[in-house]
Write a protein that holds these residues in place. Structure first.
Motif, short mmCIF file in Angstrom:
data_model
loop_
_atom_site.label_atom_id
_atom_site.label_comp_id
_atom_site.label_asym_id
_atom_site.label_seq_id
_atom_site.Cartn_x
_atom_site.Cartn_y
_atom_site.Cartn_z
N ALA A 117 48.60 44.47 49.38
CA ALA A 117 48.09 44.72 48.03
C ALA A 117 46.93 43.77 47.72
CB ALA A 117 49.20 44.55 47.00
N VAL A 118 47.10 42.50 48.13
CA VAL A 118 46.02 41.53 47.90
C VAL A 118 44.79 41.93 48.70
CG1 VAL A 118 45.33 39.13 48.35
CG2 VAL A 118 47.53 39.61 47.25
N SER A 119 45.00 42.36 49.95
CA SER A 119 43.86 42.80 50.78
C SER A 119 43.19 44.02 50.15
CB SER A 119 44.33 43.16 52.19
OG SER A 119 44.80 42.03 52.85
N ASP A 120 44.02 44.99 49.71
CA ASP A 120 43.45 46.17 49.04
C ASP A 120 42.70 45.77 47.78
OD1 ASP A 120 44.53 47.71 51.03
OD2 ASP A 120 46.20 48.47 49.82
N LEU A 121 43.30 44.86 47.02
CA LEU A 121 42.65 44.39 45.79
C LEU A 121 41.34 43.68 46.09
CD1 LEU A 121 42.93 44.09 42.69
CD2 LEU A 121 44.08 41.92 43.11
N ASN A 122 41.35 42.81 47.11
CA ASN A 122 40.12 42.10 47.50
C ASN A 122 39.05 43.07 47.99
OD1 ASN A 122 41.19 39.62 46.82
ND2 ASN A 122 41.80 39.11 48.92
N GLU A 124 38.81 46.23 47.21
CA GLU A 124 38.34 46.98 46.05
C GLU A 124 37.41 46.13 45.20
OE1 GLU A 124 37.92 50.38 43.76
OE2 GLU A 124 38.79 50.12 45.75
N ALA A 125 37.77 44.83 45.06
CA ALA A 125 36.91 43.93 44.28
C ALA A 125 35.55 43.78 44.96
CB ALA A 125 37.57 42.57 44.12
N VAL A 126 35.53 43.65 46.28
CA VAL A 126 34.26 43.54 47.01
C VAL A 126 33.47 44.82 46.85
CG1 VAL A 126 33.29 43.41 49.34
CG2 VAL A 126 35.05 41.80 48.63
N ARG A 127 34.15 45.97 46.98
CA ARG A 127 33.47 47.25 46.84
C ARG A 127 32.89 47.41 45.45
NH1 ARG A 127 34.06 52.08 44.86
NH2 ARG A 127 36.14 51.74 44.05
N GLU A 135 24.10 48.76 41.38
CA GLU A 135 23.79 49.43 40.12
C GLU A 135 22.90 48.54 39.25
OE1 GLU A 135 23.77 52.61 37.54
OE2 GLU A 135 24.54 52.56 39.58
N ALA A 136 23.24 47.22 39.20
CA ALA A 136 22.44 46.28 38.41
C ALA A 136 21.03 46.19 38.98
CB ALA A 136 23.10 44.91 38.38
N ALA A 137 20.93 46.18 40.30
CA ALA A 137 19.61 46.11 40.95
C ALA A 137 18.83 47.37 40.65
CB ALA A 137 19.77 45.90 42.44
N ARG A 138 19.50 48.53 40.74
CA ARG A 138 18.83 49.79 40.45
C ARG A 138 18.33 49.83 39.01
NH1 ARG A 138 19.80 54.40 38.11
NH2 ARG A 138 21.97 53.93 37.66
N LEU A 139 19.23 49.41 38.09
CA LEU A 139 18.84 49.41 36.68
C LEU A 139 17.69 48.42 36.43
CD1 LEU A 139 22.27 49.66 34.85
CD2 LEU A 139 20.51 51.42 35.01
N ALA A 140 17.77 47.27 37.09
CA ALA A 140 16.70 46.27 36.93
C ALA A 140 15.39 46.81 37.46
CB ALA A 140 17.07 44.97 37.62
N ILE A 141 15.45 47.51 38.59
CA ILE A 141 14.23 48.07 39.17
C ILE A 141 13.68 49.15 38.26
CG2 ILE A 141 13.33 49.44 41.11
CD1 ILE A 141 15.19 47.83 42.93
N GLU A 142 14.56 50.00 37.77
CA GLU A 142 14.10 51.07 36.87
C GLU A 142 13.46 50.50 35.62
OE1 GLU A 142 17.27 53.79 35.92
OE2 GLU A 142 17.39 54.54 37.97
#
Length: 171
Positions: A117-122, A124-127, A135-142
């Motif tokens: 569960a911790v591995s899945d959580l980690n 998922e957190a990384v993903r 998304e932040a980079a895309r929005l910043a670029i836009e």
């Protein structure tokens, strides 16, 4: 002397007439009994005594055999009880070992599930973190591309696009 008159008159008396009283016959019978009865009765009593002694000896032997058999049975019972006690204690030890092993496997399985569960959580957190960065980079670029045309001239725009492409290729 005739005492039959006394009997007839209702009194008591003795009749001493040998032939009337059968004293001779009685004497012969008593003598015969005295002479032959001890041998006859003695033989019967002797055989009976021997039979009783044989029965007593046989009973004593059966008693001794029964006592030995009882002692053997008591020894076997004690051994069986000791064996049963040993089996009970072995079963208790085995049950305790099985319980401990089961608890150990349960704890290990819970740890494995928690680790998964911790591995899945980690993961998922990384993903999610990676997706948020993109998304932040895309929005910043836009947003930058939206605001840059107003602030930059054509040459600065071309330099900026070239630099951005170079940065993307490097990462």
């Amino acid at each position: 002397m005739n005492f039959s008159l006394i009997f007839a008159s209702g009194g008591f008396g003795l009749n001493l007439n040998l032939f009337e009283t059968n004293i001779i016959n009685l004497s012969v019978v008593i003598f015969g009994l005295y002479k032959f009865l001890p041998n006859f009765l003695g033989g019967i009593l002797k055989r009976r005594r021997e039979a009783i002694l044989v029965d007593l000896t046989d009973a004593e032997e059966r008693l001794a055999n029964s006592s030995r058999a009882l002692q053997e049975a008591q020894k076997e019972l004690a051994a069986a009880e000791q064996k049963a006690q040993q089996i009970r204690s072995d079963c208790k030890l085995r049950a305790e070992a099985i319980r401990l092993e089961s608890e150990k496997r349960t704890v290990e399985e819970m740890a494995r599930i928690k680790q998964g569960a911790v591995s899945d959580l980690n993961a998922e957190a990384v993903r999610v973190s990676s997706q948020l960065r993109r998304e932040a980079a895309r929005l910043a670029i836009e947003k930058a591309l939206e605001t840059l045309p107003r602030k930059l001239d054509e040459k600065a725009k071309a330099d900026f696009v070239t630099q951005s492409i170079n940065n993307m290729g490097a990462s």
